[in-house]
Each structure stands twice: as structure tokens, then as C-alpha cells.
Design a protein around this motif. Structure first.
Motif, PDB file in Angstrom:
ATOM      1  N   ALA A  37       0.830  -1.205   0.000  1.00 20.67           N
ATOM      2  CA  ALA A  37       0.000   0.000   0.000  1.00 20.67           C
ATOM      3  C   ALA A  37       0.864   1.255   0.000  1.00 20.67           C
ATOM      4  O   ALA A  37       0.580   2.229  -0.719  1.00 20.67           O
TER       5      ALA A  37
ATOM      6  N   GLU B  51       1.036   4.175  -2.836  1.00 21.09           N
ATOM      7  CA  GLU B  51       0.824   5.595  -2.517  1.00 21.09           C
ATOM      8  C   GLU B  51       1.958   6.457  -3.042  1.00 21.09           C
ATOM      9  O   GLU B  51       1.734   7.588  -3.502  1.00 21.09           O
TER      10      GLU B  51
ATOM     11  N   LEU C  44      -5.664   3.446  -3.518  1.00 20.22           N
ATOM     12  CA  LEU C  44      -5.755   2.162  -2.835  1.00 20.22           C
ATOM     13  C   LEU C  44      -7.174   1.627  -2.864  1.00 20.22           C
ATOM     14  O   LEU C  44      -8.148   2.384  -2.772  1.00 20.22           O
TER      15      LEU C  44
ATOM     16  N   ASP D 196     -10.250  -0.674  -1.112  1.00 19.89           N
ATOM     17  CA  ASP D 196     -10.700  -0.784   0.283  1.00 19.89           C
ATOM     18  C   ASP D 196      -9.930  -1.876   1.021  1.00 19.89           C
ATOM     19  O   ASP D 196      -9.595  -1.722   2.204  1.00 19.89           O
TER      20      ASP D 196
ATOM     21  N   LYS E 196      -6.503  -0.609   1.911  1.00 20.73           N
ATOM     22  CA  LYS E 196      -6.600   0.333   3.037  1.00 20.73           C
ATOM     23  C   LYS E 196      -6.725  -0.422   4.358  1.00 20.73           C
ATOM     24  O   LYS E 196      -6.126  -0.040   5.366  1.00 20.73           O
TER      25      LYS E 196
ATOM     26  N   LYS F   9      -3.353  -1.867   5.346  1.00 18.07           N
ATOM     27  CA  LYS F   9      -2.482  -0.811   5.861  1.00 18.07           C
ATOM     28  C   LYS F   9      -2.867  -0.445   7.291  1.00 18.07           C
ATOM     29  O   LYS F   9      -2.009  -0.329   8.181  1.00 18.07           O
ATOM     30  N   GLU F  10      -4.156  -0.278   7.521  1.00 14.63           N
ATOM     31  CA  GLU F  10      -4.637   0.077   8.856  1.00 14.63           C
ATOM     32  C   GLU F  10      -4.358  -1.041   9.862  1.00 14.63           C
ATOM     33  O   GLU F  10      -4.047  -0.781  11.027  1.00 14.63           O
TER      34      GLU F  10
END
Length: 465
Positions: free
Chosen positions: A198, A202, A208, A210, A213, A216-217
Motif C-alpha cells: 500500500a 501511494e 488504494l 478498500d 486500506k 495498511k490500517e
């Protein structure tokens, strides 16, 4: 939590055959002293691991692992983690397994409408209730009684297995926990790879998805758990220094999760693995001082010789993890933390072997007797630790939560140890049981049990079923 029949005298030799015991609480003269001593040490040692959660935010490990290596708090944390973390609970669980065998070895009275199974399951159900009391009323979210009661109900079915079969059952439980740890590491690796991809996208100014994302989170959440969070710590400290109602509400969700999701994922397996080991060791005569001195010396050397190095390597891995989790995931092929159950079992057996060797040597009989008294009142002393520590640290008491440095918490531990050693000795000069032991036994047999030492054995037989 208690033993009920004596299987060996103090010299370690097997006694002559005795008539079947009637179904009633154990007389003081029938207790296995070595089991009480080991249980007493385990009970006192558990407070060493619980005290940071009584006196500091549960996120304290993030702060401690990020301290300078020369600091007093860091050194204290290292020693406690390597030598004692998990080992005292392991011993306590092993002896609980031994207690299952001792209790179920009783024989019922011919005219009794209840069997040993009836009293055993009633006993476990009341233990679950005491666990709920400890967690929700005494406000200790680290309670183990609830877990032990659940595990004890299941283990009744395994009580007649041979030691070899019990060892196999224990190893299977350890294998399950090992697998869970490896699976967790694999999930973290996936999150890490998703995060790196990710970040790369970026940098290329690409949008990105969903799913990307979320990956990454997920990794950022892992990293966050390794860094001190002063704001979160301040909120926890403020809550614990407030009133009973506010603390109850704050811990309610923690207790619910611990006695449901965490019980299924880890705590249940953690408990029964060591209980199986304890049942097997008990049947071999390990805890009842029946093995040769040479055997205890070998288990001491093997337990410490293998367990302590594994604990050190696991601690070193944790230091690296809290320093740079990304680098650990990217470069480390294996985490010694996955061997947690193995190393704590080894160290626990080492601790028990050392105690049994000291007991046989007769060097400090006064200390052995005092520790045996603590172990005889382990149920009372365990709940007493919750009462003392919550009153000392929480806002409805003295409000010391978050005010002591990590190493200073062990001054509190020493004070509680001294009190419980003296209290147990004095109490048992006048009474047959600790107050909570008396209540648990009375509820188990559904009749008040004789409490004062002046009560005769005939009085006991008249009261017990």
C-alpha cells in the motif's frame, strides 16, 4: 486449589494401604505438606505477575520495553519476565490438576444419596461463581478461578488416564497454543506485506482499494500496540483513581471479553495444558515427594537449563519487537515467544524441584511450614490479594494507581507476602480452614463445616455427608 489425601509421608516413602476415605473435607493431619508448600510459593509468586496490572495501566509493557536497558525498571522487568512470568501460574494450574485427582479419589458413604461426582461438579460450579465475584465485585480482570472452574468440569473425564496419556493430552494442548501463535505471526506477516504494498502504491500516486486500506490500517494498529501512548495511559489512570462505579463500568467489557473470547482463544488451553501436566506428575509421585533425590536434581537442572535460556531468547525477541516490529517481521524466521508454554512448563518444574530439594534438606523448616500454611489457605490468600491491591491502588481506596514506578510495585508485593505469611500462620493456629476455604467447602457439601480447631474428627464426620 486443595489436596485431600496424603499419599506420602515427609520422608518421601509410600505409606501403607489405608481404608477408603469417606466423602468429607480433609483433616489437617492428612494433608500432603509438599503440595501445600509448592502451592504457597505459586500463590505468592502469582502476585509478582499480577501487581503491574493492579497498579499500572495494562499498556505498561509498551513503556517498559522502550526504557533504557540500564534503568531500574527495565532491569526489574527483565528479571521478572525471564524467571517468573507464566511460571507461577503454571505451577498453580499443575497443582489444581493434582487437586482434581485428590478430590475424586474420595469414596462416598454407603448411605449417601450423592456420589463424588455430584460434589465435584458442585465444587467446580461454585468456583465459577467465586471467579465471577473476583472479576466483577472485587474488580480484578485477571481472575483465574472462572477459567479453572470451566477447565475442571472438563478434566473430570480424564482423571483415570495413565500418566503417559495425560502427558500426551498436555502436549496436544501445547501444540494447539503453538499453532495459534504461529498463525498469529502469519497474519501479522500478511498485514505487513499488505502495508508495504500500500505504501509503495501511494508513493506511485495510485489509489488504494478498500482491501489495501484495511491491510495498511491493520499493520499500523500492530505498530501502535508497541509504542507508549501517554494519552491512553492518562485516561486509564484517571478511571482507576475514580469511584467504584466508574471502575466497574470500565472493566466490565474487559471481564466479559476475558471470560468469553479470550477464554476460548487462549486462557482455556493455557490452563488445561498445565493441569494435564500436573495430573501426570502427581500420578508419578513428583509433587508428593516420592521420587529419588537424584530425579529432582535432574529435573531442576533440566528445567532451569532449558527453560531459562528459552525465556531469555523470548525476552530478547520481545525487546526487538517493541523496538521495531516491521524489521522483526521482515527478517525474523522464528519467534521464541511461540515456545512460551514449553519454557514456562520447564521453569515451573525447575521451581518445584528446587522447593522439594530444599524441603528434603531440612535447611529452613520454619519457612517451609509458613509457605505450607499459605498454600493451605491458597483460596483465601488469592482473593485476599485482589482485596488488598484494589483497595490500595484504586480510587475508592488509597488511590495509588499509576503513582508508583514499576520496580516500586514490588515493595508492595513484599509487604503483601509478609502479611500473608504471618496471617496464614496465625489463622491456622485457631482454625481448620481459611475463611474462603470454609465457605467453599460448606457450599460444596451444602452444610456448615466445623471451623475451629477444637472441633473433633467425630464432629467433622457428623457434619459432612
Amino acid at each position: 486449589m486443595e489436596n485431600t489425601l496424603s499419599l506420602a509421608d515427609q520422608s518421601g516413602t509410600k505409606p501403607a494401604a489405608v481404608p477408603p476415605a469417606i466423602l468429607q473435607p480433609v483433616a489437617r493431619t492428612e494433608r500432603v505438606q509438599t503440595i501445600d508448600i509448592i502451592r504457597g510459593v505459586a500463590l505468592l509468586g502469582i502476585l509478582m505477575m499480577n501487581i503491574p496490572y493492579f497498579g499500572l495501566p495494562h499498556t505498561h509493557d509498551r513503556t517498559l520495553f522502550n526504557l533504557p536497558a540500564e534503568s531500574t525498571d527495565y532491569k526489574t522487568y527483565m528479571v521478572v519476565s525471564i524467571l517468573f512470568e507464566g511460571t507461577m501460574r503454571a505451577l498453580f494450574s499443575m497443582l489444581f490438576g493434582a487437586g482434581i485427582l485428590l478430590f475424586t479419589a474420595k469414596k462416598g458413604l454407603p448411605d449417601s444419596q450423592y456420589t463424588v461426582a455430584d460434589f465435584y461438579f458442585r465444587r467446580m460450579m461454585w468456583l465459577i461463581v467465586f471467579g465471577l465475584f473476583n472479576a466483577y465485585i472485587l474488580l480484578w480482570p485477571g481472575d483465574i478461578l472462572f477459567n479453572y472452574g470451566i477447565a475442571g468440569i472438563l478434566l473430570f473425564a480424564f482423571r483415570k488416564l495413565k500418566p503417559s496419556s495425560l502427558f500426551i493430552a498436555a502436549f496436544l494442548c501445547v501444540a494447539i497454543l503453538f499453532g495459534k501463535e504461529i498463525w498469529k505471526t502469519m497474519e501479522q506477516k500478511d498485514h505487513r506485506q499488505g502495508y508495504l504494498k500500500a505504501v509503495q502504491l501511494e508513493k506511485q500516486k495510485k489509489k488504494l482499494t478498500d482491501e489495501q486500506k484495511k491491510e495498511k490500517e491493520a499493520w499500523l494498529a500492530v505498530e501502535k500496540q508497541t509504542k507508549p501512548d501517554k494519552k491512553e495511559d492518562a485516561e486509564i489512570i484517571k478511571n482507576r483513581q475514580s469511584n467504584y462505579g466508574a471502575i466497574f463500568l470500565a472493566l466490565q467489557g474487559v471481564n466479559i471479553k476475558r471470560e468469553s473470547t479470550k477464554l476460548y482463544q487462549f486462557l482455556f488451553w493455557d490452563a488445561i495444558a498445565m493441569m494435564f501436566f500436573g495430573m501426570a506428575l502427581f500420578k508419578l509421585g513428583f509433587f508428593t515427594n516420592q521420587l529419588p533425590t537424584r530425579t529432582y536434581a535432574i529435573t531442576l537442572l533440566a528445567g532451569y537449563g532449558l527453560g531459562i535460556p528459552l525465556a531469555y531468547l523470548a525476552f530478547r525477541d520481545q525487546v526487538a519487537w517493541y523496538s521495531n516490529p516491521g524489521q522483526v517481521i521482515d527478517t525474523q524466521s522464528f519467534s521464541f515467544q511461540a515456545l512460551y508454554q514449553v519454557r514456562r512448563c520447564l521453569e515451573a518444574v525447575g521451581h518445584a524441584s528446587l522447593l522439594l530439594l530444599v524441603y528434603r534438606s531440612g535447611v529452613v523448616p520454619w519457612l517451609m511450614k509458613a509457605l505450607g500454611n499459605v498454600g493451605q489457605m491458597a483460596f483465601t490468600n488469592y482473593l485476599m490479594q485482589s482485596i488488598i491491591c484494589t483497595i490500595f491502588f484504586f480510587g475508592y481506596g488509597f488511590g495509588y494507581f499509576g503513582k508508583l514506578a514499576y520496580h516500586q510495585l514490588y515493595y508492595v508485593v513484599a509487604a503483601v507476602w509478609a502479611f500473608q505469611l504471618v496471617f496464614s500462620v496465625v489463622w491456622l493456629r485457631y482454625f481448620r480452614f481459611g475463611p474462603f476455604e470454609w465457605l467453599w467447602r460448606s457450599l460444596t457439601y451444602w452444610k456448615p463445616q466445623p471451623m475451629r480447631l477444637q472441633a473433633t474428627e467425630s464432629d467433622v464426620a457428623a457434619v459432612a455427608p
